[in-house]
Write a protein that holds these residues in place. Structure first.
Motif, PDB file in Angstrom:
ATOM      1  N   GLN A  30      21.888  59.244  -5.508  1.00  0.00           N
ATOM      2  CA  GLN A  30      22.399  58.108  -4.739  1.00  0.00           C
ATOM      3  C   GLN A  30      22.785  58.536  -3.326  1.00  0.00           C
ATOM      4  OE1 GLN A  30      25.315  55.508  -6.471  1.00  0.00           O
ATOM      5  NE2 GLN A  30      24.400  55.594  -8.503  1.00  0.00           N
ATOM      6  N   TRP A  31      23.327  59.739  -3.203  1.00  0.00           N
ATOM      7  CA  TRP A  31      23.708  60.237  -1.880  1.00  0.00           C
ATOM      8  C   TRP A  31      22.477  60.436  -1.009  1.00  0.00           C
ATOM      9  CZ3 TRP A  31      26.527  65.458  -0.541  1.00  0.00           C
ATOM     10  CH2 TRP A  31      27.212  65.296   0.668  1.00  0.00           C
ATOM     11  N   ARG A  32      21.386  60.901  -1.610  1.00  0.00           N
ATOM     12  CA  ARG A  32      20.143  61.055  -0.851  1.00  0.00           C
ATOM     13  C   ARG A  32      19.647  59.708  -0.334  1.00  0.00           C
ATOM     14  NH1 ARG A  32      18.804  64.434  -5.563  1.00  0.00           N
ATOM     15  NH2 ARG A  32      19.188  66.633  -4.997  1.00  0.00           N
ATOM     16  N   VAL A  33      19.821  58.676  -1.131  1.00  0.00           N
ATOM     17  CA  VAL A  33      19.414  57.329  -0.694  1.00  0.00           C
ATOM     18  C   VAL A  33      20.286  56.868   0.476  1.00  0.00           C
ATOM     19  CG1 VAL A  33      19.265  54.907  -1.392  1.00  0.00           C
ATOM     20  CG2 VAL A  33      18.491  56.709  -2.955  1.00  0.00           C
ATOM     21  N   ARG A  34      21.589  57.166   0.406  1.00  0.00           N
ATOM     22  CA  ARG A  34      22.492  56.803   1.495  1.00  0.00           C
ATOM     23  C   ARG A  34      22.182  57.589   2.772  1.00  0.00           C
ATOM     24  NH1 ARG A  34      27.998  54.764   0.369  1.00  0.00           N
ATOM     25  NH2 ARG A  34      28.651  56.085   2.122  1.00  0.00           N
ATOM     26  N   CYS A  35      21.754  58.829   2.627  1.00  0.00           N
ATOM     27  CA  CYS A  35      21.522  59.713   3.777  1.00  0.00           C
ATOM     28  C   CYS A  35      20.104  60.288   3.687  1.00  0.00           C
ATOM     29  CB  CYS A  35      22.553  60.832   3.801  1.00  0.00           C
ATOM     30  SG  CYS A  35      24.268  60.269   3.815  1.00  0.00           S
ATOM     31  N   PRO A  36      19.093  59.468   3.932  1.00  0.00           N
ATOM     32  CA  PRO A  36      17.709  59.911   3.694  1.00  0.00           C
ATOM     33  C   PRO A  36      17.255  61.054   4.601  1.00  0.00           C
ATOM     34  CG  PRO A  36      17.761  57.781   4.813  1.00  0.00           C
ATOM     35  CD  PRO A  36      19.165  58.080   4.414  1.00  0.00           C
ATOM     36  N   ASP A  37      17.946  61.283   5.713  1.00  0.00           N
ATOM     37  CA  ASP A  37      17.552  62.360   6.616  1.00  0.00           C
ATOM     38  C   ASP A  37      18.135  63.710   6.216  1.00  0.00           C
ATOM     39  OD1 ASP A  37      16.117  60.577   8.168  1.00  0.00           O
ATOM     40  OD2 ASP A  37      17.818  60.139   9.472  1.00  0.00           O
ATOM     41  N   TRP A  38      18.970  63.719   5.194  1.00  0.00           N
ATOM     42  CA  TRP A  38      19.613  64.962   4.773  1.00  0.00           C
ATOM     43  C   TRP A  38      18.862  65.587   3.602  1.00  0.00           C
ATOM     44  CZ3 TRP A  38      25.628  63.885   4.565  1.00  0.00           C
ATOM     45  CH2 TRP A  38      26.080  63.612   5.873  1.00  0.00           C
ATOM     46  N   ARG A  39      18.799  66.884   3.619  1.00  0.00           N
ATOM     47  CA  ARG A  39      18.315  67.633   2.462  1.00  0.00           C
ATOM     48  C   ARG A  39      19.537  67.987   1.605  1.00  0.00           C
ATOM     49  NH1 ARG A  39      16.130  73.881   2.501  1.00  0.00           N
ATOM     50  NH2 ARG A  39      16.014  74.150   0.229  1.00  0.00           N
ATOM     51  N   ILE A  40      19.657  67.351   0.455  1.00  0.00           N
ATOM     52  CA  ILE A  40      20.825  67.501  -0.408  1.00  0.00           C
ATOM     53  C   ILE A  40      20.386  68.157  -1.716  1.00  0.00           C
ATOM     54  CG2 ILE A  40      22.664  66.301  -1.663  1.00  0.00           C
ATOM     55  CD1 ILE A  40      22.483  64.085   0.475  1.00  0.00           C
ATOM     56  N   GLU A  41      20.973  69.294  -2.029  1.00  0.00           N
ATOM     57  CA  GLU A  41      20.699  70.002  -3.261  1.00  0.00           C
ATOM     58  C   GLU A  41      21.987  70.093  -4.089  1.00  0.00           C
ATOM     59  OE1 GLU A  41      17.712  70.628  -4.015  1.00  0.00           O
ATOM     60  OE2 GLU A  41      16.754  70.384  -2.054  1.00  0.00           O
ATOM     61  N   VAL A  42      21.845  70.466  -5.363  1.00  0.00           N
ATOM     62  CA  VAL A  42      22.975  70.494  -6.295  1.00  0.00           C
ATOM     63  C   VAL A  42      23.010  71.833  -7.027  1.00  0.00           C
ATOM     64  CG1 VAL A  42      24.068  69.372  -8.285  1.00  0.00           C
ATOM     65  CG2 VAL A  42      22.776  68.003  -6.644  1.00  0.00           C
ATOM     66  N   CYS A  43      24.223  72.320  -7.276  1.00  0.00           N
ATOM     67  CA  CYS A  43      24.393  73.445  -8.189  1.00  0.00           C
ATOM     68  C   CYS A  43      25.711  73.266  -8.932  1.00  0.00           C
ATOM     69  CB  CYS A  43      24.352  74.787  -7.457  1.00  0.00           C
ATOM     70  SG  CYS A  43      25.750  75.072  -6.361  1.00  0.00           S
ATOM     71  N   PHE A  44      25.937  74.105  -9.926  1.00  0.00           N
ATOM     72  CA  PHE A  44      27.123  73.973 -10.774  1.00  0.00           C
ATOM     73  C   PHE A  44      27.852  75.313 -10.871  1.00  0.00           C
ATOM     74  CE2 PHE A  44      24.088  70.785 -12.164  1.00  0.00           C
ATOM     75  CZ  PHE A  44      24.873  69.648 -12.240  1.00  0.00           C
ATOM     76  N   ILE A  45      29.177  75.236 -10.933  1.00  0.00           N
ATOM     77  CA  ILE A  45      29.979  76.448 -11.065  1.00  0.00           C
ATOM     78  C   ILE A  45      29.800  77.060 -12.451  1.00  0.00           C
ATOM     79  CG2 ILE A  45      32.341  77.351 -11.058  1.00  0.00           C
ATOM     80  CD1 ILE A  45      32.999  75.167  -8.989  1.00  0.00           C
ATOM     81  N   GLU A  46      29.715  76.220 -13.461  1.00  0.00           N
ATOM     82  CA  GLU A  46      29.538  76.733 -14.819  1.00  0.00           C
ATOM     83  C   GLU A  46      28.880  75.682 -15.710  1.00  0.00           C
ATOM     84  OE1 GLU A  46      33.319  77.681 -16.562  1.00  0.00           O
ATOM     85  OE2 GLU A  46      34.244  75.827 -15.888  1.00  0.00           O
ATOM     86  N   PHE A  47      28.406  76.137 -16.853  1.00  0.00           N
ATOM     87  CA  PHE A  47      27.912  75.305 -17.952  1.00  0.00           C
ATOM     88  C   PHE A  47      26.551  74.649 -17.726  1.00  0.00           C
ATOM     89  CE2 PHE A  47      32.667  74.601 -18.593  1.00  0.00           C
ATOM     90  CZ  PHE A  47      32.776  75.655 -19.478  1.00  0.00           C
ATOM     91  N   ALA A  48      26.016  74.675 -16.510  1.00  0.00           N
ATOM     92  CA  ALA A  48      24.748  73.981 -16.261  1.00  0.00           C
ATOM     93  C   ALA A  48      23.991  74.681 -15.141  1.00  0.00           C
ATOM     94  CB  ALA A  48      24.996  72.514 -15.902  1.00  0.00           C
ATOM     95  N   PRO A  49      22.662  74.665 -15.203  1.00  0.00           N
ATOM     96  CA  PRO A  49      21.858  75.212 -14.104  1.00  0.00           C
ATOM     97  C   PRO A  49      21.598  74.131 -13.054  1.00  0.00           C
ATOM     98  CG  PRO A  49      20.449  74.627 -15.949  1.00  0.00           C
ATOM     99  CD  PRO A  49      21.856  74.335 -16.392  1.00  0.00           C
ATOM    100  N   PRO A  50      21.291  74.551 -11.822  1.00  0.00           N
ATOM    101  CA  PRO A  50      21.325  75.927 -11.338  1.00  0.00           C
ATOM    102  C   PRO A  50      22.753  76.406 -11.104  1.00  0.00           C
ATOM    103  CG  PRO A  50      20.773  74.449  -9.548  1.00  0.00           C
ATOM    104  CD  PRO A  50      20.820  73.604 -10.789  1.00  0.00           C
ATOM    105  N   SER A  51      22.956  77.698 -11.276  1.00  0.00           N
ATOM    106  CA  SER A  51      24.281  78.266 -11.070  1.00  0.00           C
ATOM    107  C   SER A  51      24.641  78.251  -9.592  1.00  0.00           C
ATOM    108  CB  SER A  51      24.307  79.707 -11.584  1.00  0.00           C
ATOM    109  OG  SER A  51      23.510  80.539 -10.748  1.00  0.00           O
ATOM    110  N   LEU A  52      25.909  78.530  -9.325  1.00  0.00           N
ATOM    111  CA  LEU A  52      26.396  78.564  -7.945  1.00  0.00           C
ATOM    112  C   LEU A  52      25.605  79.571  -7.116  1.00  0.00           C
ATOM    113  CD1 LEU A  52      28.469  77.815  -5.767  1.00  0.00           C
ATOM    114  CD2 LEU A  52      30.071  79.409  -6.847  1.00  0.00           C
ATOM    115  N   HIS A  53      25.407  80.769  -7.642  1.00  0.00           N
ATOM    116  CA  HIS A  53      24.697  81.794  -6.882  1.00  0.00           C
ATOM    117  C   HIS A  53      23.227  81.431  -6.702  1.00  0.00           C
ATOM    118  CE1 HIS A  53      28.052  84.571  -6.684  1.00  0.00           C
ATOM    119  NE2 HIS A  53      28.296  84.310  -7.957  1.00  0.00           N
ATOM    120  N   ASP A  54      22.590  80.940  -7.751  1.00  0.00           N
ATOM    121  CA  ASP A  54      21.190  80.534  -7.633  1.00  0.00           C
ATOM    122  C   ASP A  54      21.050  79.372  -6.648  1.00  0.00           C
ATOM    123  OD1 ASP A  54      20.478  82.474  -9.423  1.00  0.00           O
ATOM    124  OD2 ASP A  54      20.282  81.107 -11.132  1.00  0.00           O
TER     125      ASP A  54
END
Length: 300
Positions: A30-54
């Protein structure tokens, strides 16, 4: 902002409950739809991939700058220790990329607006929507970091001052006290007839499921009371707007727009004392969080 030069990395906590992680991914979409010019990626601190470091290393691909945005309400070990250390690790592996670290969501007027709206919705579900006989419980995760708990206490006070409720209490699901059951017990003893439980959580997960079970148990324990339990914040417009403001402030170089713990001195001392995180995920634990508070005061 050019999608080829900047990456916005949204950092979620992560949950053992897959639906919670899916909500964060949906939020990012939804954030990508609000800001279509931004490259928005996601990561997680724990329990789910991709990890914070990855996630940090992947965000550097094709990027001149990575803006790290924690999707977290209160600052404790993850925000003050773990994310900054992961950023340092990424800086060492991608020295050509600039990393900027945005503040967490924190106690602020936009979050208060969400709480006020959720309280109005809960009151409308009651047979007798009288604030003078209705207790409110702001229910959060709880932390070993007193500043994080203090932010919740601030929001409870602000919520009380914003309305006519004589009692807006604070409770925690773990780590610290008081717990929900004790707060409801006190409210029942002074004659409260209705209780609104407002979860102070961004997304669903195992803790939200536990909260709803607790409230159902309290309904059976106190049949004379009427309970209404709210839901997690989810996709409220204030959350999107807060994150967008965080990014805009960093892009503009606004003073105090960076997270204070990005490169702060207490983490260097903590490393020297053997309290740093490894590059694999581990919890800071009470000792490290208490060390943070002590060192923060010494360096102030």
């Amino acid at each position: 902002m050019s999608a080829l030069s900047d990456t916005i990395l949204l950092v979620g906590h992560g949950s053992r409950e897959a639906s919670g992680n899916q909500e964060i991914l949906a939020f990012a979409e939804q954030w990508r739809v609000r800001c279509p010019d931004w490259r928005i990626e996601v990561c997680f601190i724990e329990f789910a991939p991709p990890s914070l470091h990855d996630g940090l290393l992947a965000a550097t691909q094709g990027a001149r700058r990575v803006i790290v945005v924690p999707l977290i309400l209160n600052a404790a070990g993850h925000v003050k220790m773990e994310i900054p250390e992961a950023i340092e690790h990424a800086r060492a592996h991608a020295p050509q990329v600039e990393f900027l670290y945005a503040p967490h969501l924190s106690a602020c007027d936009p979050i208060l607006s969400i709480l006020k709206r959720r309280l109005r919705q809960a009151m409308s579900a009651l047979d007798m929507p009288d604030p003078t006989t209705t207790g409110v419980v702001l229910l959060g995760r709880g932390s070993s970091d007193r500043a994080a708990n203090g932010d919740m206490a601030k929001m409870a006070r602000w919520l009380q001052e914003a309305g006519d409720h004589e009692m807006v209490d604070l409770a925690f699901t773990g780590i610290t006290f008081p717990r929900l059951e004790r707060v409801v017990q006190r409210q029942a003893l002074i004659g409260i007839r209705q209780v609104v439980v407002l979860p102070y959580y961004l997304y669903t997960g195992t803790l939200m499921q536990r909260i709803h079970r607790q409230v159902e148990h309290l309904r059976q324990q106190y049949p004379q009371l009427r309970f209404v339990c709210g839901t997690h914040f989810g996709f409220e417009p204030e959350i999107f707007a807060l994150l967008e403001q965080r990014v805009a402030d960093l892009q503009a170089g606004t003073p105090e727009s960076k997270m204070a713990c990005d490169g702060c001195s207490f983490r260097e001392i903590a490393h020297d004392m053997g309290h740093g995180h490894s590059h694999e995920h581990t919890h800071a634990g009470p000792a490290v969080v208490q060390l943070h508070g002590a060192l923060e005061g010494a360096l102030a």
